[in-house]
Write a protein that holds these residues in place. Structure first.
Motif, PDB file in Angstrom:
ATOM      1  N   ARG A   1       0.682  -1.096   0.026  1.00 63.10           N
ATOM      2  CA  ARG A   1       0.018  -0.064  -0.063  1.00 63.10           C
ATOM      3  C   ARG A   1       0.775   1.115  -0.060  1.00 63.10           C
ATOM      4  NH1 ARG A   1      -3.510  -0.734   5.362  1.00 63.10           N
ATOM      5  NH2 ARG A   1      -4.149   1.572   4.801  1.00 63.10           N
ATOM      6  N   CYS A   2       2.070   1.369   0.369  1.00 65.51           N
ATOM      7  CA  CYS A   2       2.863   2.422   0.762  1.00 65.51           C
ATOM      8  C   CYS A   2       3.848   2.639  -0.372  1.00 65.51           C
ATOM      9  CB  CYS A   2       3.419   2.322   2.278  1.00 65.51           C
ATOM     10  SG  CYS A   2       1.957   2.283   3.334  1.00 65.51           S
ATOM     11  N   THR A   3       4.101   3.943  -0.735  1.00 70.17           N
ATOM     12  CA  THR A   3       5.288   4.286  -1.722  1.00 70.17           C
ATOM     13  C   THR A   3       6.001   5.348  -1.345  1.00 70.17           C
ATOM     14  OG1 THR A   3       3.726   3.678  -3.729  1.00 70.17           O
ATOM     15  CG2 THR A   3       5.679   4.994  -3.926  1.00 70.17           C
ATOM     16  N   VAL A   4       7.440   5.153  -0.747  1.00 70.12           N
ATOM     17  CA  VAL A   4       8.246   5.978  -0.128  1.00 70.12           C
ATOM     18  C   VAL A   4       8.887   6.743  -1.188  1.00 70.12           C
ATOM     19  CG1 VAL A   4       9.904   6.374   1.560  1.00 70.12           C
ATOM     20  CG2 VAL A   4       8.331   4.499   1.796  1.00 70.12           C
ATOM     21  N   THR A   5       8.775   8.154  -1.131  1.00 70.85           N
ATOM     22  CA  THR A   5       9.534   9.087  -2.078  1.00 70.85           C
ATOM     23  C   THR A   5      10.800   9.902  -1.236  1.00 70.85           C
ATOM     24  OG1 THR A   5       7.347   9.124  -3.399  1.00 70.85           O
ATOM     25  CG2 THR A   5       9.266  10.619  -3.798  1.00 70.85           C
ATOM     26  N   PRO A   6      11.989   9.582  -1.410  1.00 71.21           N
ATOM     27  CA  PRO A   6      12.999  10.490  -0.967  1.00 71.21           C
ATOM     28  C   PRO A   6      12.764  12.012  -1.301  1.00 71.21           C
ATOM     29  CG  PRO A   6      14.304   8.864  -2.011  1.00 71.21           C
ATOM     30  CD  PRO A   6      12.526   8.833  -2.453  1.00 71.21           C
ATOM     31  N   ASP A   7      12.814  12.827  -0.214  1.00 73.58           N
ATOM     32  CA  ASP A   7      12.606  14.425  -0.582  1.00 73.58           C
ATOM     33  C   ASP A   7      13.869  15.126  -0.048  1.00 73.58           C
ATOM     34  OD1 ASP A   7      11.701  16.947  -1.054  1.00 73.58           O
ATOM     35  OD2 ASP A   7      10.096  16.955   0.545  1.00 73.58           O
ATOM     36  N   GLU A   8      14.475  15.464  -1.142  1.00 68.49           N
ATOM     37  CA  GLU A   8      16.020  16.103  -1.091  1.00 68.49           C
ATOM     38  C   GLU A   8      15.538  17.657  -0.212  1.00 68.49           C
ATOM     39  OE1 GLU A   8      18.788  15.052  -1.633  1.00 68.49           O
ATOM     40  OE2 GLU A   8      18.020  13.299  -2.876  1.00 68.49           O
ATOM     41  N   ALA A   9      14.423  18.176  -0.420  1.00 64.98           N
ATOM     42  CA  ALA A   9      14.162  19.521   0.298  1.00 64.98           C
ATOM     43  C   ALA A   9      13.819  19.442   1.820  1.00 64.98           C
ATOM     44  CB  ALA A   9      13.242  20.196  -0.740  1.00 64.98           C
ATOM     45  N   ALA A  10      13.361  18.026   2.172  1.00 59.67           N
ATOM     46  CA  ALA A  10      12.847  17.812   3.602  1.00 59.67           C
ATOM     47  C   ALA A  10      14.063  18.015   4.310  1.00 59.67           C
ATOM     48  CB  ALA A  10      12.043  16.591   3.532  1.00 59.67           C
ATOM     49  N   ARG A  11      13.828  18.638   5.581  1.00 62.33           N
ATOM     50  CA  ARG A  11      15.051  18.849   6.577  1.00 62.33           C
ATOM     51  C   ARG A  11      14.285  18.018   7.782  1.00 62.33           C
ATOM     52  NH1 ARG A  11      16.941  24.724   6.794  1.00 62.33           N
ATOM     53  NH2 ARG A  11      19.001  23.650   7.017  1.00 62.33           N
ATOM     54  N   GLY A  12      15.373  17.480   8.340  1.00 64.75           N
ATOM     55  CA  GLY A  12      15.269  17.012   9.648  1.00 64.75           C
ATOM     56  C   GLY A  12      14.154  15.713   9.471  1.00 64.75           C
ATOM     57  N   ALA A  13      13.486  15.463  10.718  1.00 64.91           N
ATOM     58  CA  ALA A  13      12.613  14.399  10.571  1.00 64.91           C
ATOM     59  C   ALA A  13      11.233  14.536  10.336  1.00 64.91           C
ATOM     60  CB  ALA A  13      12.886  13.637  11.895  1.00 64.91           C
ATOM     61  N   ARG A  14      11.048  15.385   9.365  1.00 63.52           N
ATOM     62  CA  ARG A  14       9.427  15.695   9.034  1.00 63.52           C
ATOM     63  C   ARG A  14       8.965  14.598   7.963  1.00 63.52           C
ATOM     64  NH1 ARG A  14       5.840  20.190   8.568  1.00 63.52           N
ATOM     65  NH2 ARG A  14       4.495  19.911   6.764  1.00 63.52           N
ATOM     66  N   VAL A  15       8.005  14.006   8.313  1.00 63.16           N
ATOM     67  CA  VAL A  15       7.456  12.956   7.211  1.00 63.16           C
ATOM     68  C   VAL A  15       6.020  13.260   6.803  1.00 63.16           C
ATOM     69  CG1 VAL A  15       6.819  10.507   7.041  1.00 63.16           C
ATOM     70  CG2 VAL A  15       8.855  11.145   8.413  1.00 63.16           C
ATOM     71  N   ASP A  16       5.802  13.472   5.449  1.00 71.74           N
ATOM     72  CA  ASP A  16       4.422  13.661   4.885  1.00 71.74           C
ATOM     73  C   ASP A  16       3.769  12.524   4.554  1.00 71.74           C
ATOM     74  OD1 ASP A  16       4.263  16.560   5.515  1.00 71.74           O
ATOM     75  OD2 ASP A  16       5.795  16.751   4.020  1.00 71.74           O
ATOM     76  N   VAL A  17       2.663  12.078   4.853  1.00 69.97           N
ATOM     77  CA  VAL A  17       1.813  11.018   4.277  1.00 69.97           C
ATOM     78  C   VAL A  17       0.646  11.392   3.889  1.00 69.97           C
ATOM     79  CG1 VAL A  17       0.827   8.665   5.333  1.00 69.97           C
ATOM     80  CG2 VAL A  17       2.758   9.711   6.432  1.00 69.97           C
ATOM     81  N   SER A  18      -0.172  11.031   2.797  1.00 75.31           N
ATOM     82  CA  SER A  18      -1.106  11.315   2.089  1.00 75.31           C
ATOM     83  C   SER A  18      -1.669  10.124   1.303  1.00 75.31           C
ATOM     84  CB  SER A  18      -0.770  12.492   1.122  1.00 75.31           C
ATOM     85  OG  SER A  18      -0.179  11.853  -0.041  1.00 75.31           O
ATOM     86  N   TRP A  19      -2.917  10.025   1.251  1.00 77.69           N
ATOM     87  CA  TRP A  19      -3.848   9.316   0.635  1.00 77.69           C
ATOM     88  C   TRP A  19      -4.829   9.962  -0.216  1.00 77.69           C
ATOM     89  CZ3 TRP A  19      -3.216   9.036   5.568  1.00 77.69           C
ATOM     90  CH2 TRP A  19      -4.168   9.417   6.727  1.00 77.69           C
ATOM     91  N   LYS A  20      -5.690   9.548  -1.013  1.00 79.42           N
ATOM     92  CA  LYS A  20      -6.632  10.095  -1.600  1.00 79.42           C
ATOM     93  C   LYS A  20      -7.680  10.926  -0.775  1.00 79.42           C
ATOM     94  CE  LYS A  20      -7.144   7.301  -5.968  1.00 79.42           C
ATOM     95  NZ  LYS A  20      -7.862   6.717  -6.710  1.00 79.42           N
ATOM     96  N   SER A  21      -8.041  10.201   0.253  1.00 78.08           N
ATOM     97  CA  SER A  21      -9.124  11.000   1.071  1.00 78.08           C
ATOM     98  C   SER A  21      -8.629  11.905   2.349  1.00 78.08           C
ATOM     99  CB  SER A  21     -10.032  10.192   1.610  1.00 78.08           C
ATOM    100  OG  SER A  21      -9.567   9.152   2.346  1.00 78.08           O
ATOM    101  N   GLY A  22      -7.311  11.880   2.586  1.00 81.62           N
ATOM    102  CA  GLY A  22      -6.771  12.510   3.847  1.00 81.62           C
ATOM    103  C   GLY A  22      -5.108  12.356   3.570  1.00 81.62           C
TER     104      GLY A  22
END
Length: 192
Positions: free
Chosen positions: A143-164
Motif C-alpha cells: 500500500r505504501c510508496t516512499v519517495t525521498p524528498d531532498e528538500a525535506a529537513r530533519g525528521a518531517r514525514v508527510d503521508v497522504s492518501w486520496k481522502s486525507g
C-alpha cells in the motif's frame, strides 16, 4: 640507756596514726579545703566547661546543617543540569535511530483501511529506513510508496492518501519535549 636508743624508733603499741609517739603538727603552707567543697568546685568548673563546649557544638551543628543544605542544593542543581544535558544529546540520537520503526508502527494504526495507496515523503536517509521497514510489514507493504524528498529537513514525514493525510514533525516534537524538560528543570529548582 636502752630506752634512749629505742626512743627514736617507732612504737607499735600506740593507736594507729600516732606511731612513734610523735605529736601531729598542723601542716605548714596553704590551708586545705574540705573534700566536699573541693569536689563541688571541680564539678562546677566541669559543668561550666561542658556548657561552653556544648554551646560550641551547637554552633558547629548549625553551620554543618547550613553546609549540608548548600551541598544538597548544589548536588540537586548539578544533577538536574546533567539530566537536561544528557537528554538534549540522547533524545535526538534515539529519535534518529528509532524514528522509522515508530513511524511504521503508527502508520499501521493510523491509516484507514480504505486507503489503498499511500504516498510517504521524507528526507533521503529516513526514506531508506522507512522503505526497508514498510517492505517487511504485512499490512503496509503493498500500500505504501516512499519517495525521498531532498528538500525535506530533519525528521518531517508527510503521508497522504486520496481522502486525507498526516504529517509527522518529529523535530518539532523533539524540540517541544526538550523545551518542556528545560521548563520542568527550572521549576524543579524552585523552592515552593
Amino acid at each position: 640507756m636502752s630506752e634512749a636508743v629505742f626512743a627514736r624508733l617507732p612504737r607499735f603499741d600506740l593507736p594507729a596514726g600516732n606511731a612513734g609517739g610523735l605529736r601531729s603538727a598542723k601542716p605548714k603552707g596553704p590551708v586545705l579545703v574540705e573534700p566536699e567543697a573541693a569536689e563541688q568546685n571541680e564539678v562546677s568548673k566541669a559543668k561550666a566547661e561542658l556548657a561552653a563546649k556544648m554551646s560550641d557544638v551547637e554552633v558547629l551543628l548549625g553551620s554543618l546543617n547550613k553546609a549540608i543544605e548548600t551541598v544538597r542544593a548544589d548536588a540537586d542543581r548539578q544533577a538536574k543540569t546533567a539530566i537536561v544535558a544528557i537528554s538534549e544529546q540522547l533524545f535526538p540520537k534515539l529519535s534518529r535511530r528509532f524514528l522509522a520503526s515508530e513511524i511504521e508502527a503508527h502508520l499501521e494504526i493510523m491509516l484507514p483501511e480504505t486507503a489503498a495507496h499511500v504516498e510517504i515523503s521524507a528526507n533521503p536517509a529516513l526514506s531508506e529506513q522507512l522503505e526497508d521497514l514498510l517492505d517487511q510489514s504485512a499490512g503496509l507493504a503493498g500500500r505504501c510508496t516512499v519517495t525521498p524528498d531532498e528538500a525535506a529537513r530533519g525528521a518531517r514525514v508527510d503521508v497522504s492518501w486520496k481522502s486525507g493525510g498526516l504529517t509527522f514533525d518529529f523535530d518539532g516534537l523533539l524540540e517541544a519535549c526538550i523545551g518542556h524538560l528545560r521548563t520542568t528543570h527550572s521549576a524543579m529548582g524552585d523552592k515552593s
